[in-house]
Write a protein that holds these residues in place. Structure first.
Motif, PDB file in Angstrom:
ATOM      1  N   ALA A 171     -17.780  -4.080   1.741  1.00 21.86           N
ATOM      2  CA  ALA A 171     -17.587  -4.101   0.290  1.00 21.86           C
ATOM      3  C   ALA A 171     -16.195  -4.608  -0.070  1.00 21.86           C
ATOM      4  N   VAL A 172     -15.195  -4.201   0.697  1.00 21.70           N
ATOM      5  CA  VAL A 172     -13.818  -4.672   0.465  1.00 21.70           C
ATOM      6  C   VAL A 172     -13.731  -6.172   0.682  1.00 21.70           C
ATOM      7  N   LEU A 173     -14.368  -6.662   1.730  1.00 20.51           N
ATOM      8  CA  LEU A 173     -14.350  -8.097   2.011  1.00 20.51           C
ATOM      9  C   LEU A 173     -15.038  -8.884   0.905  1.00 20.51           C
ATOM     10  N   GLU A 174     -16.183  -8.414   0.455  1.00 22.74           N
ATOM     11  CA  GLU A 174     -16.909  -9.123  -0.604  1.00 22.74           C
ATOM     12  C   GLU A 174     -16.096  -9.145  -1.906  1.00 22.74           C
ATOM     13  N   LEU A 175     -15.429  -8.042  -2.195  1.00 22.07           N
ATOM     14  CA  LEU A 175     -14.584  -7.996  -3.387  1.00 22.07           C
ATOM     15  C   LEU A 175     -13.446  -9.004  -3.269  1.00 22.07           C
ATOM     16  N   ALA A 176     -12.871  -9.097  -2.074  1.00 26.05           N
ATOM     17  CA  ALA A 176     -11.764 -10.033  -1.851  1.00 26.05           C
ATOM     18  C   ALA A 176     -12.213 -11.480  -2.000  1.00 26.05           C
ATOM     19  N   VAL A 177     -13.385 -11.799  -1.481  1.00 27.10           N
ATOM     20  CA  VAL A 177     -13.893 -13.173  -1.573  1.00 27.10           C
ATOM     21  C   VAL A 177     -14.042 -13.585  -3.036  1.00 27.10           C
ATOM     22  N   GLY A 178     -14.628 -12.718  -3.839  1.00 26.96           N
ATOM     23  CA  GLY A 178     -14.805 -13.032  -5.252  1.00 26.96           C
ATOM     24  C   GLY A 178     -13.486 -13.098  -6.000  1.00 26.96           C
ATOM     25  N   ALA A 179     -12.579 -12.175  -5.695  1.00 27.69           N
ATOM     26  CA  ALA A 179     -11.282 -12.150  -6.370  1.00 27.69           C
ATOM     27  C   ALA A 179     -10.452 -13.384  -6.023  1.00 27.69           C
ATOM     28  N   GLN A 180     -10.580 -13.836  -4.788  1.00 30.94           N
ATOM     29  CA  GLN A 180      -9.783 -15.005  -4.382  1.00 30.94           C
ATOM     30  C   GLN A 180     -10.214 -16.270  -5.111  1.00 30.94           C
ATOM     31  N   ARG A 181     -11.485 -16.387  -5.396  1.00 31.17           N
ATOM     32  CA  ARG A 181     -11.959 -17.572  -6.136  1.00 31.17           C
ATOM     33  C   ARG A 181     -11.267 -17.680  -7.505  1.00 31.17           C
ATOM     34  N   ARG A 197       1.338   1.920   0.220  1.00 31.56           N
ATOM     35  CA  ARG A 197       2.476   1.768  -0.691  1.00 31.56           C
ATOM     36  C   ARG A 197       2.622   0.320  -1.167  1.00 31.56           C
ATOM     37  N   MET A 198       2.391  -0.631  -0.280  1.00 25.04           N
ATOM     38  CA  MET A 198       2.495  -2.032  -0.678  1.00 25.04           C
ATOM     39  C   MET A 198       1.436  -2.400  -1.700  1.00 25.04           C
ATOM     40  N   VAL A 199       0.193  -2.031  -1.427  1.00 24.28           N
ATOM     41  CA  VAL A 199      -0.896  -2.350  -2.352  1.00 24.28           C
ATOM     42  C   VAL A 199      -0.662  -1.668  -3.700  1.00 24.28           C
ATOM     43  N   ALA A 200      -0.166  -0.435  -3.695  1.00 24.30           N
ATOM     44  CA  ALA A 200       0.079   0.284  -4.941  1.00 24.30           C
ATOM     45  C   ALA A 200       1.097  -0.443  -5.810  1.00 24.30           C
ATOM     46  N   ALA A 201       2.169  -0.961  -5.198  1.00 26.11           N
ATOM     47  CA  ALA A 201       3.199  -1.668  -5.965  1.00 26.11           C
ATOM     48  C   ALA A 201       2.641  -2.939  -6.600  1.00 26.11           C
ATOM     49  N   PHE A 202       1.835  -3.674  -5.863  1.00 22.12           N
ATOM     50  CA  PHE A 202       1.272  -4.918  -6.395  1.00 22.12           C
ATOM     51  C   PHE A 202       0.218  -4.633  -7.470  1.00 22.12           C
ATOM     52  N   THR A 203      -0.544  -3.575  -7.288  1.00 19.04           N
ATOM     53  CA  THR A 203      -1.540  -3.207  -8.301  1.00 19.04           C
ATOM     54  C   THR A 203      -0.846  -2.826  -9.604  1.00 19.04           C
ATOM     55  N   GLU A 204       0.224  -2.029  -9.486  1.00 20.29           N
ATOM     56  CA  GLU A 204       0.974  -1.617 -10.671  1.00 20.29           C
ATOM     57  C   GLU A 204       1.608  -2.821 -11.364  1.00 20.29           C
ATOM     58  N   ALA A 205       1.940  -3.854 -10.596  1.00 19.21           N
ATOM     59  CA  ALA A 205       2.564  -5.056 -11.159  1.00 19.21           C
ATOM     60  C   ALA A 205       1.568  -5.945 -11.895  1.00 19.21           C
ATOM     61  N   GLY A 206       0.283  -5.627 -11.803  1.00 20.21           N
ATOM     62  CA  GLY A 206      -0.713  -6.410 -12.529  1.00 20.21           C
ATOM     63  C   GLY A 206      -1.488  -7.399 -11.696  1.00 20.21           C
ATOM     64  N   LEU A 207      -1.397  -7.309 -10.372  1.00 17.89           N
ATOM     65  CA  LEU A 207      -2.198  -8.190  -9.528  1.00 17.89           C
ATOM     66  C   LEU A 207      -3.673  -7.879  -9.762  1.00 17.89           C
ATOM     67  N   PRO A 208      -4.499  -8.886  -9.994  1.00 22.82           N
ATOM     68  CA  PRO A 208      -5.921  -8.628 -10.264  1.00 22.82           C
ATOM     69  C   PRO A 208      -6.591  -7.847  -9.129  1.00 22.82           C
ATOM     70  N   GLY A 209      -7.542  -7.004  -9.513  1.00 20.89           N
ATOM     71  CA  GLY A 209      -8.255  -6.191  -8.537  1.00 20.89           C
ATOM     72  C   GLY A 209      -8.942  -7.028  -7.473  1.00 20.89           C
ATOM     73  N   GLY A 210      -8.850  -6.560  -6.224  1.00 14.37           N
ATOM     74  CA  GLY A 210      -9.511  -7.238  -5.110  1.00 14.37           C
ATOM     75  C   GLY A 210      -8.664  -8.275  -4.419  1.00 14.37           C
ATOM     76  N   VAL A 211      -7.574  -8.710  -5.049  1.00  9.06           N
ATOM     77  CA  VAL A 211      -6.747  -9.759  -4.443  1.00  9.06           C
ATOM     78  C   VAL A 211      -5.945  -9.223  -3.266  1.00  9.06           C
ATOM     79  N   PHE A 212      -5.516  -7.970  -3.344  1.00  8.01           N
ATOM     80  CA  PHE A 212      -4.730  -7.360  -2.264  1.00  8.01           C
ATOM     81  C   PHE A 212      -5.241  -5.946  -2.056  1.00  8.01           C
TER      82      PHE A 212
END
Length: 463
Positions: free
Chosen positions: A29-39, A168-183
Motif C-alpha cells: 500500500a505504501v509503494l502504491e501510494l508513492a507511485v501515484g504521488a510521484q506522478r 523524524r525526517m518524514v514528520a518534518a517534511f510532512t509538516e513542511a507541506g510535502l504532498p502525502g505519499g511523496v516521502f
C-alpha cells in the motif's frame, strides 16, 4: 502474528524503541501510494520543491536538541557530539537545495538551424533509501533530499538500531507541506526489504551499509535493471609524510580514527607514517588518546562512547588479539579506561604498532576504536600499501607540499583524497567509492545525474 522491531540502547542495554514491522499488505500500500504521488510530484516546478525542502530543513533543525538525545540513546554517540549530525544534515540539504534549479535545468545544445534540441533530466520514479545506524541522518540526507528535489518519491528504511530517524525526517517534511505519499518510512525486516526491491513499482535503490548487505541488494535487483547507488565498507588509510605538520597530523588523524568510536565508513583505520617522524607521531598519538574519556553517551563529559553492540566490541577485540598474537604491540593500557569490560559494548581505544598487511587489523574493516600504525620509508611504499586494499572510499595525506600531495593523490585508488584533513564530506564534491566501497554517487551536481535519467528532445521545425 505481527513481527516486532526492538532497539536496545548501547548505553545500558535497555529497550529504547519498539515498533511493529510493516506487513506485506502495508508495504504494498505504501509503494502504491508513492507511485501515484510521484506522478504528481514530478510536475511540481523545481523552485516549489526547493521551497518545501528548505521549510522542512528549518523544522528539522529546530528540533536539534531532542534529535541529539535520541541519537545518543539509539546508537551511542556522546551527547556532546550528537548535535553535530543535525548541523551536518542541514548543511548538506541546504547545499543540494541551493544547486537544484541549475543542476536540474535542461541541457541546451548549440543552435542548429531548423531544429530545437535539448536534454531534460527526468526523475527515476520511486526511490528506496536504506540507511545505516552509524550516521543515520547524514547518510540518509545524501540520498533523500536530492531524490525529492529531482522529482522522485522516496521510501526510507532505517536500521533497526535507529528507527526513530526515519520517523523524524518524514514528520518534518510532512509538516513542511510535502504532498502525502511523496516521502514515507517503512520499518521492515531483511526479507521484506528484498521483496520490495523486486516490486515493479520501484525504480531506484540507495543503500549504505556493509559489503555483505550490498551483495544482498544486488541479488534482489538481479534482472530488474534498476538504477542504484551503493556505499559500502571502507578501510581508509592516512599517510603522514616527513614534511607533515606533526601536531596537526596527530590531532586530525586520531580524531578521524576514533570519532564516533571509530564507527564511520570513511574513518581512518590504518596509518602509514614516514620513518623520520614515526616515533614522534606515536608518542603524541598515545598521549592524545590516553586523554579520552570512555563513558555513557548521555554523560556530557564523555568523549568516547560505547560501540553499537556487545557483539561489535567482541569482533574488534578479536582483531586486536589476533594482531598481538602475530607480533603487534598494543600501546594503550586498558586500565586507563575502567568502563572497558569484556562482554559489554564499552571498549577502550587502541593503537597498534609493528603491524603489517598479513594481519586482519590492516586489511579487514574494524568499524571500531582501533587503528594500526605502520612505519614506511618512502612515498612509493606508502602509496603501494594504501592501495593494497579491497576498499577505496577515502584516503588522507598529511604534507605541506601541495604539488607532491597532488601527484600522490592521482595514484590513489579511492573516491576522495584529502590533504591535511580526513573523515569529512563536502556536499559540493561528489561522494563516491571504488572497488568494494561501492558504486554510484551522491551529493554535488554530479549526484543529481544518478537520480534522474536523460531524455533527449529532437524537434524539426517546419517552416
Amino acid at each position: 502474528m505481527t513481527k516486532r522491531l526492538q532497539t536496545l540502547s548501547p548505553i545500558d542495554g535497555s529497550v529504547y524503541v519498539e515498533r511493529d514491522l510493516a506487513t506485506a499488505e502495508e508495504i504494498q500500500a505504501v509503494l502504491e501510494l508513492a507511485v501515484g504521488a510521484q506522478r504528481r510530484w514530478r510536475t511540481v516546478p523545481v523552485a516549489e520543491r526547493v521551497a518545501i525542502v528548505r521549510k522542512a530543513v528549518a523544522i528539522f533543525s529546530s528540533r536539534e536538541s531532542d534529535l541529539a538525545i535520541e541519537l545518543s540513546w539509539m546508537m551511542g554517540r556522546p551527547i556532546r557530539f550528537a548535535a553535530g549530525e543535525i548541523k551536518g544534515f542541514v548543511e548538506r540539504a541546504t547545499y543540494m537545495a541551493d544547486i537544484a534549479e541549475a543542476s536540474l535545468a535542461d541541457l541546451q545544445l548549440p543552435a542548429k538551424e531548423g531544429f530545437k534540441r535539448f536534454i531534460r533530466r527526468e526523475p527515476l520514479g520511486v526511490s528506496l533509501v536504506i540507511a545505516p545506524w552509524n550516521f543515520p541522518y547524514l547518510t540518509a540526507v545524501n540520498a533523500v533530499v536530492p531524490a525529492l528535489l529531482a522529482g522522485n518519491a522516496v521510501l526510507l528504511k532505517h536500521s533497526a538500531q535507529t528507527p526513530l530517524c526515519s520517523e523524524r525526517m518524514v514528520a518534518a517534511f510532512t509538516e513542511a507541506g510535502l504532498p502525502g505519499g511523496v516521502f514515507q518510512f517503512l520499518h521492515m525486516d531483511h526479507a521484506d526489504t528484498e521483496t520490495l526491491i523486486q516490486s515493479p513499482g520501484l525504480a531506484h535503490v540507495a543503500f549504505t551499509g556493509s559489503v555483505g548487505g550490498g551483495e544482498k541488494v544486488e541479488q534482489a535487483m538481479a534482472g530488474r535493471f534498476l538504477s542504484s547507488g551503493l556505499e559500502l565498507g571502507g578501510k581508509d588509510p592516512a599517510y603522514v609524510r616527513a614534511d607533515a605538520d606533526l601536531t596537526h597530523a596527530v590531532e586530525t588523524a586520531m580524531d578521524g580514527a576514533f570519532f564516533n568510536s571509530g564507527q564511520s565508513c570513511c574513518g581512518i583505520e590504518r596509518i602509514y607514517v614516514h620513518d623520520s617522524v614515526h616515533d614522534a607521531f606515536i608518542e603524541q598519538a598515545v598521549a592524545l588518546v590516553n586523554g579520552y574519556k570512555l563513558g555513557r553517551s548521555d554523560d556530557p563529559d564523555t568523549t568516547l562512547g560505547p560501540v553499537v553492540k556487545p557483539e561489535s566490541a567482541a569482533f574488534i577485540r578479536s582483531q586486536i588479539a589476533d594482531a598481538i598474537s602475530q607480533g603487534a604491540k598494543a600501546l594503550i593500557d586498558e586500565a586507563h579506561f575502567p568502563m572497558d569490560e569484556a562482554g559489554s559494548a564499552y571498549l577502550a581505544p587502541q593503537i597498534l604498532t609493528d603491524v603489517n598487511h598479513g594481519m586482519r587489523i590492516m586489511t579487514e574493516e574494524s568499524f571500531g576504536p582501533v587503528v594500526g600504525i605502520q612505519r614506511v620509508s618512502s612515498d612509493e611504499e606508502a602509496i603501494a600499501l594504501m592501495n593494497d586494499s579491497e576498499y577505496g572510499l577515502t584516503a588522507a595525506i598529511f604534507s605541506q607540499d601541495v604539488d607532491v600531495a597532488l601527484a600522490l593523490a592521482d595514484q590513489l585508488q579511492t573516491g576522495t583524497v584529502f590533504l591535511n584533513r580526513c573523515d569529512y564530506l563536502d556536499p559540493a564534491l561528489a561522494w563516491t567509492g571504488v572497488k568494494h566501497s561501492g558504486r554510484g554517487c551522491t551529493l554535488s551536481s554530479v549526484g543529481y545525474e544518478h537520480l534522474t535519467r536523460p531524455k533527449s528532445f529532437h524537434f524539426k521545425i517546419l517552416s
